[in-house]
Write a protein that holds these residues in place. Structure first.
Motif, PDB file in Angstrom:
ATOM      1  N   HIS A 109      11.280-122.609  54.971  1.00 36.59           N
ATOM      2  CA  HIS A 109       9.976-123.068  54.466  1.00 36.59           C
ATOM      3  C   HIS A 109       9.953-123.183  52.943  1.00 36.59           C
ATOM      4  N   LEU A 110      11.035-122.731  52.292  1.00 35.81           N
ATOM      5  CA  LEU A 110      11.129-122.829  50.834  1.00 35.81           C
ATOM      6  C   LEU A 110      12.039-123.991  50.445  1.00 35.81           C
ATOM      7  N   THR A 111      11.897-124.467  49.234  1.00 35.95           N
ATOM      8  CA  THR A 111      12.776-125.515  48.726  1.00 35.95           C
ATOM      9  C   THR A 111      14.120-124.899  48.330  1.00 35.95           C
ATOM     10  N   PRO A 112      15.157-125.717  48.155  1.00 38.03           N
ATOM     11  CA  PRO A 112      16.415-125.168  47.639  1.00 38.03           C
ATOM     12  C   PRO A 112      16.236-124.423  46.327  1.00 38.03           C
ATOM     13  N   ASP A 113      15.414-124.959  45.435  1.00 37.57           N
ATOM     14  CA  ASP A 113      15.177-124.300  44.160  1.00 37.57           C
ATOM     15  C   ASP A 113      14.572-122.913  44.369  1.00 37.57           C
ATOM     16  N   GLU A 114      13.596-122.842  45.268  1.00 35.33           N
ATOM     17  CA  GLU A 114      12.945-121.551  45.552  1.00 35.33           C
ATOM     18  C   GLU A 114      13.909-120.605  46.265  1.00 35.33           C
ATOM     19  N   SER A 131      20.241-120.998  33.876  1.00 36.95           N
ATOM     20  CA  SER A 131      21.632-121.423  33.693  1.00 36.95           C
ATOM     21  C   SER A 131      22.436-121.286  34.982  1.00 36.95           C
ATOM     22  N   GLU A 132      22.133-120.248  35.765  1.00 38.57           N
ATOM     23  CA  GLU A 132      22.831-120.073  37.042  1.00 38.57           C
ATOM     24  C   GLU A 132      22.466-121.185  38.011  1.00 38.57           C
ATOM     25  N   LYS A 133      21.191-121.553  38.057  1.00 40.60           N
ATOM     26  CA  LYS A 133      20.789-122.655  38.934  1.00 40.60           C
ATOM     27  C   LYS A 133      21.457-123.958  38.508  1.00 40.60           C
ATOM     28  N   GLU A 134      21.527-124.202  37.215  1.00 39.79           N
ATOM     29  CA  GLU A 134      22.169-125.424  36.723  1.00 39.79           C
ATOM     30  C   GLU A 134      23.647-125.446  37.096  1.00 39.79           C
ATOM     31  N   ARG A 135      24.290-124.281  37.014  1.00 43.10           N
ATOM     32  CA  ARG A 135      25.705-124.191  37.370  1.00 43.10           C
ATOM     33  C   ARG A 135      25.908-124.496  38.854  1.00 43.10           C
ATOM     34  N   ILE A 136      25.041-123.937  39.685  1.00 42.68           N
ATOM     35  CA  ILE A 136      25.153-124.163  41.130  1.00 42.68           C
ATOM     36  C   ILE A 136      24.886-125.631  41.473  1.00 42.68           C
ATOM     37  N   TYR A 137      23.889-126.222  40.830  1.00 42.34           N
ATOM     38  CA  TYR A 137      23.609-127.636  41.076  1.00 42.34           C
ATOM     39  C   TYR A 137      24.760-128.526  40.603  1.00 42.34           C
ATOM     40  N   SER A 138      25.501-128.072  39.600  1.00 37.94           N
ATOM     41  CA  SER A 138      26.654-128.860  39.143  1.00 37.94           C
ATOM     42  C   SER A 138      27.761-128.858  40.189  1.00 37.94           C
ATOM     43  N   ALA A 144      20.906-130.619  44.174  1.00 37.34           N
ATOM     44  CA  ALA A 144      20.078-131.030  43.033  1.00 37.34           C
ATOM     45  C   ALA A 144      19.190-132.202  43.418  1.00 37.34           C
ATOM     46  N   GLU A 145      19.723-133.110  44.243  1.00 30.61           N
ATOM     47  CA  GLU A 145      18.944-134.263  44.674  1.00 30.61           C
ATOM     48  C   GLU A 145      17.831-133.867  45.628  1.00 30.61           C
ATOM     49  N   ARG A 146      18.025-132.776  46.360  1.00 29.53           N
ATOM     50  CA  ARG A 146      17.042-132.350  47.377  1.00 29.53           C
ATOM     51  C   ARG A 146      16.344-131.048  47.007  1.00 29.53           C
ATOM     52  N   LYS A 147      16.368-130.670  45.742  1.00 27.83           N
ATOM     53  CA  LYS A 147      15.899-129.334  45.371  1.00 27.83           C
ATOM     54  C   LYS A 147      14.403-129.123  45.571  1.00 27.83           C
ATOM     55  N   GLY A 152      14.341-126.470  55.451  1.00 31.31           N
ATOM     56  CA  GLY A 152      14.431-126.724  56.885  1.00 31.31           C
ATOM     57  C   GLY A 152      14.715-128.168  57.229  1.00 31.31           C
ATOM     58  N   TYR A 153      14.469-129.070  56.279  1.00 32.28           N
ATOM     59  CA  TYR A 153      14.703-130.497  56.513  1.00 32.28           C
ATOM     60  C   TYR A 153      16.052-130.956  55.951  1.00 32.28           C
ATOM     61  N   LEU A 154      16.825-130.043  55.377  1.00 31.79           N
ATOM     62  CA  LEU A 154      18.151-130.400  54.889  1.00 31.79           C
ATOM     63  C   LEU A 154      19.109-130.566  56.071  1.00 31.79           C
ATOM     64  N   SER A 155      20.158-131.338  55.864  1.00 32.34           N
ATOM     65  CA  SER A 155      21.193-131.474  56.884  1.00 32.34           C
ATOM     66  C   SER A 155      21.968-130.167  57.004  1.00 32.34           C
ATOM     67  N   GLY A 156      22.774-130.059  58.059  1.00 28.19           N
ATOM     68  CA  GLY A 156      23.573-128.846  58.241  1.00 28.19           C
ATOM     69  C   GLY A 156      24.507-128.589  57.074  1.00 28.19           C
ATOM     70  N   GLY A 157      25.123-129.674  56.565  1.00 26.49           N
ATOM     71  CA  GLY A 157      26.013-129.515  55.427  1.00 26.49           C
ATOM     72  C   GLY A 157      25.277-129.076  54.181  1.00 26.49           C
ATOM     73  N   GLU A 158      24.091-129.632  53.955  1.00 22.27           N
ATOM     74  CA  GLU A 158      23.295-129.251  52.789  1.00 22.27           C
ATOM     75  C   GLU A 158      22.813-127.808  52.901  1.00 22.27           C
ATOM     76  N   GLN A 159      22.475-127.382  54.112  1.00 26.29           N
ATOM     77  CA  GLN A 159      22.071-125.988  54.297  1.00 26.29           C
ATOM     78  C   GLN A 159      23.239-125.033  54.049  1.00 26.29           C
TER      79      GLN A 159
END
Length: 274
Positions: A109-114, A131-138, A144-147, A152-159
């Motif tokens: 129920h939370l976003t990737p960022d959350e 800075s840690e979030k930026e590193r992970i998104y890199s 980063a595109e789906r943050k 719950g709506y992310l694909s299996g690979g994105e999850q």
């Protein structure tokens, strides 16, 4: 893509298991004297079929056995030279052990960022958090595109990427991944394993990878252990394991399709153990 090198073999282990046994309900012996090492900054795979004892071994290391009425009944677990067999899970996380459990468990129920923020230690400053979030998104540009989307709506690979990203937010020294390729398309497996290898190379993060997909795992690790029925039956470099005829036949798709349990016999088992 193979990270095997001679210098890694010379490194002191960050993790050592010495003949550990695991009991469930004080009766069922699930792990029977498993010993293994993960070099500091190295990548090691624990291979085996479903039910061989791979996940139980990880739970013994992370301290999650108690929730399943299990315990380490014998042997020793050392992390960075410290015996941790009696330490609670939260203390092991504090030492730098992070366990990504099978099944891509994220807060749907939370976003990737959350999700990433929720995984960060309470003591982490806002600047470090950013800075840690930026590193992970890199490492995971898909996230980063789906943050801002619900996880719950992310694909299996994105999850799966998010589950690994959440683990990295704890700034671990040892990352343990339980079947990260499970249920994913082959191209996603290659992408995720490439990213894991990149993180290991750039951050010096030690990795213990549990996998049934031996083909994918042996491409990125330096060494592997094969576990069957709670026992380690083979340990060697990734290159040697890939070249082994038994591994090729039963785990790398070589030879004719056969039933492993029907054709395995004592002479083969004896050869594996010698």
């Amino acid at each position: 893509m193979n990270s095997t090198n001679e210098t890694e073999a010379a490194k002191d282990p960050i993790l050592t298991l010495n003949s550990i046994e695991v009991l469930y309900d004080s009766v069922l012996l699930a792990i029977k004297g498993v010993s293994l090492e993960v070099p500091n900054g190295g990548m090691v795979a624990l291979l085996g079929a479903n039910g061989a004892g791979k996940s139980t071994t990880l739970k013994a290391i992370s301290g999650l056995l108690k929730a399943e009425r299990g315990k380490v009944s014998r042997g020793e677990i050392r992390f960075d030279g410290q015996v941790i067999g009696d330490s609670p899970p939260q203390d092991r996380v504090g030492l730098g052990i992070c366990h990504v459990i099978e099944g891509r468990r994220v807060f749907e129920h939370l976003t990737p960022d959350e999700n990433l923020e929720a995984a960060a230690p309470i003591s982490m400053s806002r600047q470090t958090l950013k800075s840690e979030k930026e590193r992970i998104y890199s490492y995971f540009p898909r996230l980063a595109e789906r943050k801002s989307a619900e996880a719950g709506y992310l694909s299996g690979g994105e999850q799966q990427m998010l589950a690994i990203g959440r683990a990295l937010m704890t700034q671990p020294r040892l990352l343990m991944l339980d079947e990260p390729s499970l249920g994913l398309a082959p191209f996603l497996v290659v992408e995720i394993f490439d990213i894991i290898q990149k993180i290991n190379r750039e951050q010096g993060l030690s990795v213990l990878l549990v996998e049934q997909n031996a083909v994918a795992a042996l491409k990125i690790v330096s060494h592997g252990y094969l576990i069957e029925n709670g026992r380690v039956v083979m340990h060697d470099t990734a290159a040697a394991l890939k070249a082994n005829s038994d591994i090729q036949e039963f785990y790398l798709g070589g030879g004719e399709a056969k039933n492993f349990h029907d054709i395995k016999h004592y002479r083969r088992r004896k050869r594996w153990l010698t």
